[in-house]
Design an enzyme around this catalytic site. Structure first.
Site, mmCIF file in Angstrom:
data_model
loop_
_atom_site.group_PDB
_atom_site.id
_atom_site.type_symbol
_atom_site.label_atom_id
_atom_site.label_comp_id
_atom_site.label_asym_id
_atom_site.label_seq_id
_atom_site.Cartn_x
_atom_site.Cartn_y
_atom_site.Cartn_z
ATOM 1 C CE LYS A 105 5.310 3.690 -1.064
ATOM 2 N NZ LYS A 105 5.292 4.651 -2.209
ATOM 3 C CB SER B 60 1.699 6.295 -2.150
ATOM 4 O OG SER B 60 2.946 6.077 -2.787
ATOM 5 C CB SER C 68 4.436 8.528 -4.056
ATOM 6 O OG SER C 68 3.092 8.379 -4.426
#
Lengths: 95, 487
Positions: free
Chosen positions: B79, B154, B178
């Protein structure tokens, strides 16, 4: 809970965050909606409950006061928008 | 044996150990898929072919010397919230569009040391603020199960990339759901460890009392493999916990026969889609058939977790994001009139609408005259929610329920109303507030869209959590389903 445009401008100033005139109505509307949802908390009885700051109830760990970092100024300043002779440049602060 | 891109990390590790595929071949396979297919998903912000191939070559050399570990030569995606040295790290924000990290996050450093290959940095909601991956400066991510729908957020880029076979696994972060929420929406296994289990060093901060790094994988076994490398004390993170890391892989097959599973009635409220409830009930029945006992429990303050979170998280975010000042790094507005103008316009231009809303919300609840009514109150309610979980764990081993109220929704469906978007995380947020470990595992499908079962364990209960997820995955094949068109 309803925030006025002036409330939003005041909060934006505190946050050092420009909210344009075009944005202010929508921001006021959405912040009011968020604060309305958050307002559910007010009806909860929390008398005598200690505020929780850490999920594991741990205290801040301390380390010996020793130098652990080496100089990396050049590496860090490679990301700076404007530097000169190893100094960060900002607009004139004192006339 | 499925195709390379459909295999788990454990399966790919076996192939590498038997020399049936090299790390370089594996890395090329995934880089080729990314370049051929990611235009449809937008799951990567930065692809790193040179870095990846250099790491893969080094991994092959290490394996040839007989020095490899279980992860050596396996590619993953990070990420774009994790700093990676000399690599662009944007947090999906215009603010950090050109930021090149001068150091490695501990998560990156530990996985690099294990010989993992980094394919690239994945898209996400800006500063991890979002539940649909629509707030990214680099555009929304699409769900491979239906590209008209969101992958969740997210950590939506890692989720979409793994679900579509562009990477075998990805890292994520979970502040309010997330990792678990996008895992549920894309048919993956998403692990959020106990707060403090994995170092936050070099992970760009959103809400520091809630943030925790974890994994998006095809199986609980893969989550165990990655967590073993990621977890453990780090002196550079002041909230890292000094606790021994168990052998998660060895614990996978150690699930007790007589598991007591708490089922909170609050997880099956009127907000839960009935067909999601059916999938979750069926998963619970599977555990019952395997010898577990279901116990109805109560988490009476759980309904306050969303309002509590939307005080605590924005308050911490407004403080954390004050570091972006247009001076030392990040976006700077052109031609500032004075220092205040520099701050205000750099931040006004650099942050997107959702990030601004959270900074403003946080600034408001911390401001003079409102602190006690909002922030202090939220901290007290946070304690009540945490007490509810602690009381429940006195009589059960694990808690189970849905991960999300609905399967993946369409892009744009919830962007107009932030409160509707926030309610996506209604079943996941309480776990963050209490600092507990949680995992989402695929447990069914509705009209071709995956549904997630959430499992929650007491603090540092990752081993029994993973064992319970692994046992379910031995008995079912929902985690091996594949989206049409991505085989």
């Amino acid at each position: 809970m309803s925030l006025s445009h002036d409330d939003v401008r005041k909060i934006a100033r505190l946050a050092r965050l420009n909210v344009s005139d075009a944005e202010v109505a929508e921001v006021a509307d959405k912040l009011s909606s968020i604060l309305g949802m958050v307002g559910q908390l007010q009806a909860t009885n929390t008398a005598g409950v200690a505020p929780m700051a850490h999920p594991l109830d741990a205290a801040q760990r301390l380390r010996p006061d020793e130098v652990t970092e080496s100089d990396a100024r050049d590496a860090y300043q490679a990301n700076a928008p404007q530097v000169e002779n190893g100094l960060y440049l900002v607009p004139r602060v004192i006339e | 044996m499925s195709a390379l891109h459909q295999a788990t990390l454990a399966e790919l590790g076996d192939l590498i150990a038997r020399r049936e595929v090299s790390a370089v071949e594996l890395t090329r396979h995934f880089l080729d898929r990314i370049s051929a297919l990611d235009a449809q998903l937008n799951s990567f912000i930065t692809v790193l072919p040179e870095r990846a191939l250099a790491q893969a070559k080094a991994a092959d050399a290490r394996l040839a010397r007989g020095e490899g570990g279980p992860l050596t030569g396996l590619p993953i995606a990070h990420k774009d919230i994790f700093c990676a040295r000399d690599t662009r790290t944007t947090c999906a924000s215009r603010m950090l569009e050109g930021f090149v990290a001068p150091y490695d996050a501990t998560v990156v450093q530990r996985l690099d040391a294990a010989g993992v290959v980094t394919l690239g940095k994945t898209n996400m909601d800006e500063f991890a603020m979002g539940s649909s991956n629509e707030t990214s400066f680099f555009g929304p991510v699409r769900n491979p199960w239906d590209t008209a729908r969101v992958p969740g957020g997210s950590s939506g880029g890692s989720a979409a990339a793994v679900a579509a076979g562009l990477a075998p696994a990805g890292t994520g972060t979970d502040t309010g759901g997330s990792i678990r929420q996008p895992a549920a929406l894309t048919g993956l296994t998403g692990l959020k460890p106990t707060y403090g289990r994995v170092s936050r060093w070099g992970m760009i901060a959103f809400a520091s009392s809630l943030d925790q790094a974890g994994t998006l994988t095809r199986s609980a076994e893969d989550a165990a493999l990655l967590l073993a490398a990621m977890a453990g004390f780090d002196a550079k993170d002041s909230t890292s916990v000094e606790a021994a890391v168990p052998d998660y892989a060895a614990a996978l097959n150690a699930a007790p026969e007589k598991l007591r599973i708490g089922v909170p009635k609050e997880f099956f409220d009127e907000g839960l889609a009935p067909d999601v409830a059916s999938c979750v009930r069926e998963a619970l029945a599977e555990y019952e058939r395997a010898g577990a006992t279901l116990v109805e429990i109560e988490l009476p303050n759980l309904h306050l977790s969303v309002p509590t979170y939307y005080v605590v998280a924005p308050a911490e975010a407004s403080s954390n994001l004050s570091r972006f000042d247009g001076v030392r790094f990040g976006h700077r507005a052109a031609d500032p009139a004075d220092l205040l103008d520099l701050y205000e316009r750099s931040r006004g231009e650099g942050f997107g609408a959702e990030v601004k809303r959270r900074i403003l919300t946080g600034t408001y609840v911390l401001s003079a005259g409102y602190y006690d009514a909002y922030y202090l109150k939220a901290q007290q309610v946070r304690q009540l929610i945490t007490n509810d979980f602690a009381r429940a764990f006195e009589s059960v081993d694990l808690i189970m329920g849905p991960t999300t109220p609905t399967p993946a929704f369409e892009l744009g469906a919830k962007t107009a109303d932030p409160v509707q978007m926030y309610l996506n995380d209604i079943y996941t947020i309480g776990v963050n507030l209490a600092g507990l470990p949680g995992i989402s595992v695929p447990c069914g499908q509705i009209d071709g869209l995956p549904v997630g079962l959430q499992i929650v364990a007491p603090h540092f209960g990752e081993a029994p959590l993973l064992a319970a997820a692994h046992r379910y995955q031995q008995a079912t094949d929902w985690h091996r389903r594949w989206p049409a068109g991505w085989a």
